[in-house]
Design an enzyme around this catalytic site. Structure first.
Site, mmCIF file in Angstrom:
data_model
loop_
_atom_site.group_PDB
_atom_site.id
_atom_site.type_symbol
_atom_site.label_atom_id
_atom_site.label_comp_id
_atom_site.label_asym_id
_atom_site.label_seq_id
_atom_site.Cartn_x
_atom_site.Cartn_y
_atom_site.Cartn_z
ATOM 1 N N GLU B 55 0.747 -1.468 -0.100
ATOM 2 C CA GLU B 55 0.072 0.031 -0.178
ATOM 3 C C GLU B 55 0.764 1.351 0.088
ATOM 4 O O GLU B 55 0.381 2.348 -0.476
ATOM 5 C CB GLU B 55 -0.928 -0.039 1.186
ATOM 6 C CG GLU B 55 -1.961 -0.928 1.073
ATOM 7 C CD GLU B 55 -1.636 -2.299 1.622
ATOM 8 O OE1 GLU B 55 -0.495 -2.629 1.874
ATOM 9 O OE2 GLU B 55 -2.567 -3.017 1.817
ATOM 10 N N PHE B 117 -11.191 -8.433 13.894
ATOM 11 C CA PHE B 117 -9.927 -8.990 13.052
ATOM 12 C C PHE B 117 -9.772 -7.495 11.845
ATOM 13 O O PHE B 117 -10.582 -7.208 11.291
ATOM 14 C CB PHE B 117 -10.494 -10.058 12.136
ATOM 15 C CG PHE B 117 -9.380 -10.745 11.231
ATOM 16 C CD1 PHE B 117 -7.985 -10.800 11.727
ATOM 17 C CD2 PHE B 117 -9.396 -10.670 9.866
ATOM 18 C CE1 PHE B 117 -7.230 -11.354 10.619
ATOM 19 C CE2 PHE B 117 -8.635 -10.899 8.898
ATOM 20 C CZ PHE B 117 -7.332 -11.155 9.426
ATOM 21 N N GLN B 118 -8.394 -7.460 11.808
ATOM 22 C CA GLN B 118 -8.105 -6.335 10.959
ATOM 23 C C GLN B 118 -8.587 -4.928 11.187
ATOM 24 O O GLN B 118 -8.995 -4.088 10.199
ATOM 25 C CB GLN B 118 -8.244 -6.828 9.417
ATOM 26 C CG GLN B 118 -7.097 -7.924 9.039
ATOM 27 C CD GLN B 118 -6.982 -8.151 7.398
ATOM 28 O OE1 GLN B 118 -7.911 -7.860 6.805
ATOM 29 N NE2 GLN B 118 -5.886 -8.582 7.227
ATOM 30 N N LYS B 167 -17.221 -1.724 5.932
ATOM 31 C CA LYS B 167 -17.900 -2.936 5.001
ATOM 32 C C LYS B 167 -19.461 -2.826 5.104
ATOM 33 O O LYS B 167 -19.629 -2.918 3.856
ATOM 34 C CB LYS B 167 -17.389 -4.366 5.465
ATOM 35 C CG LYS B 167 -17.460 -5.386 4.325
ATOM 36 C CD LYS B 167 -16.841 -6.704 4.728
ATOM 37 C CE LYS B 167 -17.025 -7.560 3.748
ATOM 38 N NZ LYS B 167 -16.159 -8.783 4.038
ATOM 39 N N MET B 474 24.286 9.585 2.215
ATOM 40 C CA MET B 474 24.164 10.593 2.803
ATOM 41 C C MET B 474 24.548 10.670 4.227
ATOM 42 O O MET B 474 25.436 11.476 4.855
ATOM 43 C CB MET B 474 22.960 11.321 2.672
ATOM 44 C CG MET B 474 22.731 12.790 2.915
ATOM 45 S SD MET B 474 23.922 13.734 2.164
ATOM 46 C CE MET B 474 22.616 14.383 0.910
#
Lengths: 162, 568
Positions: B55, B117-118, B167, B474
């Site tokens: 993502e 969940f999630q 959802k 760097m």
């Protein structure tokens, strides 16, 4: 220097987090915060007291106005606004100091909500300095519990009034 | 409530709203809590979905797309881990003012707050890193939230917005397809009128003997390049840009003094010290540019910005114009007089001659500066260039001259390693006919390297220029100069075979190590429109100059020729 900001916001979940989160993120400390719904159920009024110079307050105002849920921000000058705070205090008393405690309560225009053999529950409202004062005076008795609302404020319509 | 025809699901409505808003491409990754939306997206003929591998890649692609096209960038993720993987990109977009709409799935409303969940409180998590966010609780509210989100993302100073989409709300039916009313105040989306006195502004410029225009990323966001050029030419004033402002003013223009700041040109930084009037156009006095309150110590300071909170935030200024940059300059222009600035222009020329960008190209090794310059010449400066973060980023900023806005994509504010590759992918989707080059380093590249699969899957022509020094360059440079060469954890003792790796994704690849191979390498790399990776081995000791050491100001600038001074 203490500043009192009166803020109108949309009344829906998460707005308080947005506002207080802004203070956290930018490293500004909130001295007190009081929130209540206005006559319009869609809009809440927040009163935030913060410590800072004009630069800090200017920054806070500008950043607040960038939040989509903030409708108005007003910096309340002490001289042109009414500022009040409510406190509930429960403190210990005994036979010896009961009358002293009652005298103090009368002198300060305190409302007594409950009296038992060994305790007093009082209500007091005033500006924050007066509220702090009453707490200081009651401290030697032995404070059991305190609940302060945080300051609220409203500007005088007549700005010449003091 | 505006009620129309038959009821449709929230998921269907979201797809229709995206189509109506003109969104043609979205970058995302499906998952349980966003499935009803994906099911509706399956039927869309107008929206192309790009399947990413992580993502973070999705949101950086949306950023690259937005920054190179000037349009809204859209990314999709599922709830919980999918949503939290967007965090870095949201922060990046907030810092660099990129208009992004992130849509995240959320567990069903009755499960919210149960540690389902999630589940993650993405609304709470993203409060400080979005310009606006909302949890959509009812399908009836979707249209309003959507319209507010888009207006806020694109309006004023642009930024990322997030809509958290449970959802069950994706499945819930609604007839409310248009926002019945907006709850946000008009100043959050209407183009504000310019506030301030343009004449006073112009007078300051007219009276100045040594004026300098200091152009930031706001110039790109307000599409103000033509106006800035007109202003610079009319006032005969030199122009320096920030890292974010590269391309807003042609880097090849005689009045250009290049980039200023920590790794800006010596002449730009010296011009800041010598100018008597500095006009900040859409920059924010970032700490990498203006370290101290005594920035431009001899100058009257003026600032134009769309964000009032930027005024006097870090540096106090004498004149303020609040509003859109393009509008503001149009209001200033009529009052600007073309003064005789021959002396100042000559002084700038002298500074350019005496303090050029320098590096030592005498050895056998390939110098990244040289390579970048050749890529610039070969592409005639017409490529879109994205970078990751580190030395290669600064070399690209210095040695690829940007003439046009929206052609330079780099993570300026947040400094996000891993930004370059996905940003280039997003830019290529938005500009299929242009050459898009991702300049990266062996450290940064490995942060979003999985998006090579996205290139392969879409048969996309993205060019990857990988500078490999087997170090975090760097970090190494700072350790060498300021930490007595203690290279704590900056060396890669293991790197993959990048050529084989690219080839495993069907991306033609080549490694070069010697100067004699440069021409062959550039030719291979840019020969057609297809994707390619060139790995250029560079010396680990190569440094970025000039440099203003961290915590120091313009007076302390170190040039290549001063290197000896640093090493006591």
């Amino acid at each position: 220097m203490k500043h009192t900001l009166s803020i109108l916001v949309n009344n829906h979940p998460g707005v308080m987090s947005h506002v207080s989160g802004l203070f956290t993120r930018r490293g500004y400390n909130i001295d007190s915060i009081a929130v209540g719904v206005t006559d319009n159920p869609e809009i809440s009024s927040m009163t935030i007291v913060l410590n800072g110079d004009d630069f800090v307050v200017g920054q806070v105002k500008n950043q607040l106005l960038k939040l989509p849920d903030v409708l108005r921000v007003q910096d309340m000058a002490y001289a042109s606004s009414v500022q009040r705070e409510l406190v509930l205090v429960s403190f210990s008393i005994n036979e010896k100091n009961r009358s002293e405690a009652l005298t103090i309560c009368n002198g300060f225009d305190v409302k007594i909500l409950e009296m038992t053999e060994d305790s007093l529950l009082i209500e007091f409202s005033g500006n924050s300095r007066q509220v702090t004062n009453i707490i200081t005076v009651l401290k030697p008795f032995g404070i059991r519990e305190i609940s302060r609302t945080g300051q609220i404020a409203i500007a005088y319509r007549n700005q010449n009034a003091t | 409530m505006t009620s129309t025809t038959e009821a449709i699901t929230g998921g269907r409505l979201m797809v229709e709203l995206l189509e109506e808003a003109g969104v043609e491409i979205v970058f995302g990754y499906p998952g349980g809590a966003i499935l009803p939306f994906y099911d509706e997206l399956y039927h869309s003929k107008k929206i192309k979905h790009i399947l990413v591998r992580h993502e973070q890649g999705a949101i950086h692609m949306a950023e690259g797309y937005a920054r190179s096209t000037g349009k809204l960038g859209v990314c999709i993720a599922t709830s919980g881990p999918g949503a939290t993987n967007l965090i870095t990109g949201l922060t990046d977009a907030k810092m660099d003012s990129v208009p992004i709409l992130a849509i995240t799935g959320q567990v069903a409303t009755d499960a919210i707050g149960t540690d389902a969940f999630q589940e993650a409180d993405i609304f709470g998590i993203t409060i400080p890193i979005t310009k606006y966010n909302a949890l959509i609780k009812k399908a009836d509210d979707l249209a309003r939230h959507f319209e507010e989100a888009i207006k806020i993302a694109m309006g004023g100073r642009p930024g990322p917005v997030l809509l958290d989409f449970p959802k069950d709300v994706q499945l819930e039916k609604t007839t409310v397809r248009k926002a019945p009313s907006l709850k946000i105040a008009p100043h959050h989306y209407e183009r504000p009128k310019v506030k301030g006195d343009p004449q006073e502004f112009a007078d300051g410029l007219n009276q100045a003997k040594r004026p300098l225009l200091y152009v930031g990323g706001g110039a790109i966001n307000s599409f103000a390049s033509a106006e800035i050029k007109a202003l610079a030419e009319k006032a005969n004033a030199p122009v320096t840009t920030t890292l974010m402002g590269l391309g807003a003013f042609p880097g090849t223009h005689p009045l250009s003094v290049g980039m200023l700041g920590m790794h800006g040109t010596a002449y730009a930084n010296k011009a800041v010290l010598e100018c008597d009037y500095i006009l900040n156009l859409g920059a924010r006095f970032d700490d990498r540019v203006a370290k101290y309150q005594d920035f431009a110590p001899n100058a009257v300071r003026a600032h134009v910005d769309i964000d009032a909170a930027e005024f006097n935030k870090r540096i106090n200024v004498d004149y303020i114009l609040h509003g859109d940059l393009k509008d503001a300059i149009r209001e200033i222009l009529p009052f600007v007089k073309g003064g005789d600035r021959t002396e100042w222009i000559q002084r700038i020329q002298t500074l350019k001659q005496n303090h050029p960008l320098e590096y030592d190209n005498s050895g056998e090794s390939i110098k990244p500066q040289d390579f970048l310059h050749r890529v610039y010449t070969k592409t005639k400066g017409e490529a879109i260039v994205s970078t990751d973060v580190g030395q290669h980023q600064m070399w690209a900023a210095q040695y690829y001259l940007f003439d046009k806005p929206n052609t330079w994509l780099t993570s300026g504010g947040l400094g996000t390693m891993g930004y370059g590759l996905p940003a280039a992918i997003g830019a290529k989707f938005g500009n299929p006919d242009k050459t898009v080059i991702c300049v990266t380093g062996d450290g940064s590249f490995q942060m979003c390297i999985q998006e090579l699969a996205t290139i392969a899957q879409s048969k996309l022509g993205v060019k990857i220029l990988l500078f490999n020094n087997n170090f975090l360059g760097m970090v190494r440079q700072w350790q060498e100069l300021f930490y007595e060469e203690r290279f704590s954890e900056s060396q890669w003792t293991y790197n993959p075979n990048f050529v084989k790796l690219a080839e495993s994704y069907d991306i033609p690849a080549m490694r070069i190590e010697k100067k004699s191979e440069i021409d062959k390498g550039v030719e291979f790399f840019l020969k057609d429109n297809g994707s390619a990776l060139i790995e250029v081995m560079i010396p680990a000791e190569e440094k970025v100059f000039p440099m203003i050491p961290a915590g120091k100001s313009q007076q302390d600038l170190i040039e290549f020729k001063d290197l000896g001074k640093l090493k006591k």
